[in-house]
Design an enzyme around this catalytic site. Sequence first.
Site, PDB file in Angstrom:
ATOM      1  CG  HIS A   1      93.358  61.432  56.155  1.00  0.00           C
ATOM      2  ND1 HIS A   1      94.190  60.443  55.982  1.00  0.00           N
ATOM      3  CD2 HIS A   1      92.675  61.728  56.834  1.00  0.00           C
ATOM      4  CE1 HIS A   1      92.846  60.089  56.717  1.00  0.00           C
ATOM      5  NE2 HIS A   1      92.325  60.110  56.539  1.00  0.00           N
TER       6      HIS A   1
ATOM      7  CB  CYS B   1      88.464  57.417  59.356  1.00  0.00           C
ATOM      8  SG  CYS B   1      89.860  57.989  57.962  1.00  0.00           S
TER       9      CYS B   1
HETATM   10 ZN   LIG Z   1      90.326  59.941  58.301  1.00  0.00          ZN
END
Ligand SMILES: [Zn+2]
Length: 163
Positions: free
Chosen positions: A135, A89
């Site tokens: 997210h 990420c």
């Molecule tokens: Zn991410």
Amino acid sequence: MLDIFTIGADILREKASPVETFDAAFAEFVARMFETMKLGRGIGLAATQVGVAKRFFVVKLEDDEPGRVFANPEILMTSPEESSYEEGCLSIPGAYAKLKRPSQIKVQAWNERGRPFTLEAADLLARVIQHENDHLNGVLFTDRLSERSRERVLSDYEKRLRI
Ligand SMILES: [Zn+2]
């Protein structure tokens, strides 16, 4: 170039609200997100990661393919079959861990011009969409790891910060 917020920032834990206006400013912001993602060598980037609590993200798996914009996405279906893949990420740079996710999904969303579409995705594309969609709900991939794996990933990240 937009700033990418990293783990610990409150914005990454916010539940984003729907995109309501698909205007030139929105398209311009989306273009900046693609640039930022490219510089960070990422394949997906959510608005919350660049400080905007709105429900949209961008995905581009390869340089030579057109990027995709998903605004107000809704995952309509996930397959019972799962696959495992090393995930990372841009908000937790340098940290990677294997994570199981459904290998196929069906998603509905709006593009940068406010046109609705439905997409069936598999493998890496399905994974990135699920990761970015998380997210928008304030969920990071580390939340989905076992405790042991999460501790390892976060300590890798903290070690890297001290270098
Ligand atoms: Zn991410």
